[in-house]
Enzyme design. Structure first.
Site, mmCIF file in Angstrom:
data_model
loop_
_atom_site.group_PDB
_atom_site.id
_atom_site.type_symbol
_atom_site.label_atom_id
_atom_site.label_comp_id
_atom_site.label_asym_id
_atom_site.label_seq_id
_atom_site.Cartn_x
_atom_site.Cartn_y
_atom_site.Cartn_z
ATOM 1 N N PHE A 1 0.728 -1.189 -0.198
ATOM 2 C CA PHE A 1 -0.059 -0.014 -0.361
ATOM 3 C C PHE A 1 0.888 1.767 0.464
ATOM 4 O O PHE A 1 0.398 2.532 0.188
ATOM 5 C CB PHE A 1 -0.773 0.335 1.152
ATOM 6 C CG PHE A 1 -2.339 -0.823 1.020
ATOM 7 C CD1 PHE A 1 -3.235 -0.036 0.762
ATOM 8 C CD2 PHE A 1 -2.355 -2.163 1.031
ATOM 9 C CE1 PHE A 1 -4.260 -0.997 0.247
ATOM 10 C CE2 PHE A 1 -3.236 -3.340 1.024
ATOM 11 C CZ PHE A 1 -4.315 -2.400 0.354
ATOM 12 N N GLY A 2 1.640 0.927 -0.099
ATOM 13 C CA GLY A 2 2.960 2.531 -0.012
ATOM 14 C C GLY A 2 4.167 2.201 0.415
ATOM 15 O O GLY A 2 4.822 1.077 0.416
ATOM 16 N N ASP B 1 -2.786 -8.179 9.551
ATOM 17 C CA ASP B 1 -1.149 -8.527 8.794
ATOM 18 C C ASP B 1 -0.565 -7.651 10.174
ATOM 19 O O ASP B 1 0.206 -7.352 9.909
ATOM 20 C CB ASP B 1 -1.012 -6.989 7.665
ATOM 21 C CG ASP B 1 0.254 -7.273 6.803
ATOM 22 O OD1 ASP B 1 0.258 -8.745 6.963
ATOM 23 O OD2 ASP B 1 0.573 -6.805 6.328
#
Length: 831
Positions: free
Chosen positions: A536-537, A648
């Protein structure tokens, strides 16, 4: 003979007024008549007290505390033990030149400038004498020997044998051993019970003491100590009856005192010549059960090595002059209603109140003696109750019963919970976030404030005052609608080019601070130092204008879902405060890019320390990391207003400070779930190696999914290796992982399961520890980990139960063999 009478009369008068001027040895008299004056210097020169009881059991004199400058008090003293039982001027110590004077109006203390320091209250008739009785009672009597005033009616911190202590009175502790001034602990007798209190918060009651005996529920009138016990009585005089008693051994002299440390003691002496007091009673018996023993928000615990109690601070707090305060400089503790009006106005104007969860594993003693303010309510109701009360500094909430315990005006110490204690409530501390609007904010407001007056002047000349009112009202309405639309756009995850500009310059209440893109670019030195990356980044190290180190996460553009994840993360993490969760400091919106600004953890991730080539992570530090991570997940699952599933959990998302304080990070995969009806997730997310079986079977995701991932991390912490070396690289679904130094294809969870069945726990330990951990310690963590890995989610413990097992409040679970057999055949296949 007649000529000698005036001289004799004068000498007699001088002896009465200045008895020590004629004697070098102490003159022990048990009564003094009016127009008597003395001071400490005179008493020192004449080696004694100026007033003594008949048998010399007690003396009235000055007591000097050897500090600089010296504190001098006029007191009554038990001679053989040198115990001070009463003090006149405890609020105002005096100098050597201060005088004690007896007149027909009473007893008084004046300083060297003749200013009144202390005196007896107005009396009903003239004083005839001052007496010191054999009980230690200092009494003023009139000519008919009727008592006008007595020290027993004005107790300080002590009562003695024969002294009647009436209901409604309190003994107040001294500030310290050499400072007699009244402090904040008190022993109070009300119509029902005898209680120890700190700022009104009860932390001990006689009726709850196992050594006390209760005979009646009638109202209490007074308390008294006699030769064999402490008694509470109803009625008065000959009509009194015993309410309850606390049995003591027989003695000649008994003294009861509330000490400056907040504990109530009863001590005795069996001989008038015995200089030592024998302690009969100490309450609370445990050091940590005193309300403020470690200061505000201090943590009282037991050092296992030598069984000595000591004080420290909880994670996220540091020692200060009054106790503990937040380490994070952007938050502070409120002053409550006790603060000055200017302080409260400043707090209200410059900060936003929120709540920090302290985690579990400790208790607040006042909760054991107080009724909850509310029962059967949601956490949000308890929080609202505290938010609406300026005196509320935080609250304790018990999820099992929905009970709410606000803490008002003063927050004392917490203490380590025992292994036999019931599940404690969760603690929430009210904190003030210091607002730090971006430079553009102040400028925009200033421009608006300065623009309207100029327009107003023009309209005054054209259309008069009425037109100004209309224009002002329209402007206010337009600004209100604009700000409301911005908030709605942000909360729904929508923006366009115009709202993007607004977000870059406006601080929205209830959300983290916004930063300009230029600030982000400068802080990261044009994104030059990358410290992590994921699906995600990418994460960069940065330094803000105020020299604060930060971690800045640039969110990848993943279409509609990417925007939703960004706003989910922004809204969730921005409202969460827990010592074991990474703190979101702000955000930035720039065109299609979005950035999250986090606090920086200088030790990096657990993955780097555990699997890297640096110094070995000692076992005690591993246990500290395990507990901090478990507390963070417990808060996400049951401490928030809405349940949060992390999805996660892995070593890369467990960050560490220099002191190895744990901060769980990366909520980009989080989903909100209602406490009562947990919604199920069916989209595959997370990282291979930590995914629970239900991800594959699509049977729905619950908080027990995080429990499984946590169990996998526990086994890696035990071994110091990746659970499966073949998956050490490029194993993330939407996330990348670092490489491992491990060699060989062993699937460690399966090995741990086999070693558990054979009870060969020591063989599972990281070999780099070189025997610096026992088999029992390894067994504890491995058994907890295997319980977390049960294939059926319902068989896994909750994270709260995991914390309880780690802290010893409940027994360690027994892994279920049939629920773990899948590890042997499943191997590394699914993970």
């Amino acid at each position: 003979m007649k000529s000698l009478c005036p001289c004799f009369f004068l000498a007699l008068c001088l002896l009465l007024i200045f008895p020590f001027s004629a004697f070098s040895d102490p003159l022990h008299v048990h009564s003094i008549t009016p127009f008597f004056t003395t001071n400490n210097l005179q008493l020192l020169d004449n080696n004694g007290a100026f007033l003594s009881s008949i048998n010399h059991t007690f003396e009235a004199s000055f007591v000097t505390q050897s500090v600089q400058p010296p504190r001098i008090y006029f007191s009554v003293i038990h001679v053989s033990t040198q115990s001070v039982i009463w003090t006149a001027n405890r609020n105002t110590p005096v100098s050597n030149s201060a005088n004690v004077t007896l007149t027909i109006d009473g007893l008084a203390i004046t300083d060297e400038s003749k200013e009144l320091i202390w005196s007896t209250p107005p009396l009903s008739s003239p004083v005839s004498a001052l007496l010191l009785l054999e009980t230690g009672n200092l009494v003023l009597v009139d000519e008919n020997n009727v008592s006008l005033w007595q020290s027993f009616d004005y107790p300080t911190d002590t009562i003695v044998t024969g002294q009647r202590f009436p209901a409604g009175k309190s003994l107040v502790s001294a500030a310290s051993a050499d400072d007699f001034s009244p402090a904040n602990y008190s022993l109070t007798l009300n119509g029902e019970d005898l209680a120890l209190q700190w700022f009104g918060q009860t932390y001990w009651r006689l009726s709850m003491d196992t050594h006390s005996f209760k005979f009646s529920n009638k109202p209490v009138s007074y308390m008294e100590i006699n030769s064999d016990g402490l008694y509470l009585y109803g009625g008065s005089g000959n009509d009194s009856f015993v309410i309850s008693k606390l049995r003591l051994s027989s003695s000649n002299f008994t003294i009861a005192r509330i000490g400056y440390g907040g504990r109530f003691t009863i001590s005795s002496s069996n001989s008038t010549e015995n200089v030592n007091l024998t302690q009969e009673l100490l309450r609370p018996s445990k050091f940590c059960l005193v309300s403020n023993i470690c200061g505000e928000l201090g943590f009282c615990t037991l050092k296992q090595i030598n069984k000595i109690n000591y004080c420290t601070c909880l994670e996220g707090f540091q020692k200060d002059s009054t106790g503990c305060s937040p380490i994070e400089k952007s938050i502070s503790l409120p002053t409550g209603c006790n603060g000055s009006s200017s302080d409260r106005e400043l707090e209200s104007a410059s900060s936003v109140a929120s709540y920090m969860n302290l985690g579990t594993g400790f208790q607040y003693i006042a909760n054991d003696f107080a009724m909850p303010a509310k029962r059967g309510v949601d956490l949000s109701v308890c929080q609202d109750l505290c938010s609406q009360n300026c005196s509320c500094l935080g609250f304790f909430y018990r999820y099992s019963s929905g009970s709410c315990y606000p803490v008002e005006n003063h927050f004392g110490s917490v203490y380590e919970i025992g292994t036999t204690e019931p599940e404690p409530p969760s603690a929430y501390i009210k904190v003030l976030e210091k607002s730090s609007p971006s430079p553009g904010t102040a400028t925009a407001i200033t421009n608006k404030k300065h623009g309207f007056p100029v327009i107003g002047i023009v309209f005054i000349s054209l259309s008069g005052f009425g037109l100004i009112v209309i224009i002002t009202a329209l402007a206010i309405l337009w600004l209100h609608r604009k700000r409301t639309s911005e908030k709605v756009a942000l909360s729904l995850g929508r923006w366009d080019s115009s709202s993007s500009t607004a977000f870059g310059t406006t601080s929205i209440p209830g959300l983290p601070s916004s930063f300009k893109y230029e600030e982000i670019e400068k802080a990261t030195d044009d994104f030059s130092t990358q410290i992590g990356s994921g699906g995600f980044g990418t994460v960069y190290k940065g330094t803000m204008a105020d020299e604060t180190k930060v971690a800045i996460k640039k969110i990848k553009n993943l279409g509609v879902r990417g925007k939703e994840e960004f706003f989910t993360e922004l809204r969730i993490i921005g409202s969460i405060h827990h010592v074991n969760l990474v703190r979101l400091k702000g955000f930035c919106v720039h065109r299609s890019s979005r950035f999250l600004v986090y606090e920086f953890m200088n030790r990096g991730s657990l993955e780097r320390i555990l699997f890297g080539d640096g110094p070995v992570l000692e076992w005690r530090d591993r246990c500290k990391i395990v507990l901090g991570t478990a507390r963070a997940l417990t808060y996400l699952h049951s401490g928030c207003q809405q349940k949060i599933i992390h999805c996660d959990i892995k070593p890369e998302n467990i960050l560490l400070s220099e002191s190895l304080q744990v901060k769980v990070s990366d909520f980009g995969l989080s989903k909100l779930l209602d406490h009562e009806t947990s919604k199920l997730l069916t989209t595959l997310r997370g990282t291979r190696g930590y995914l629970a079986p239900e991800w594959i079977t699509s049977s729905g995701i619950t908080d027990k999914t995080d429990v499984y991932s946590f169990g996998m991390v526990l086994l890696e912490i035990v071994s110091g290796k990746r659970n499966c070396p073949l998956l050490a690289q490029n194993t993330s679904i939407g996330t990348s992982s670092s490489s491992s130094s491990l060699e060989g294809p062993t699937f460690f969870p399966a090995l741990a399961f086999e070693m558990h069945k054979e009870r060969r726990y020591s063989e599972l330990a990281d070999p780099r520890l070189e025997g610096r951990v026992s088999g029992e310690e390894i067994e504890k963590i491995v058994r907890i980990a295997l319980c977390c890995l049960h294939i059926v989610p319902a068989l896994r413990p909750s994270m709260q139960n995991v914390v309880d097992m780690l802290e010893g409040r409940i027994p360690i679970g027994n892994p279920i063999v049939y629920a773990l057999n899948f590890l042997l055949s499943f191997g590394g296949g699914q993970t």
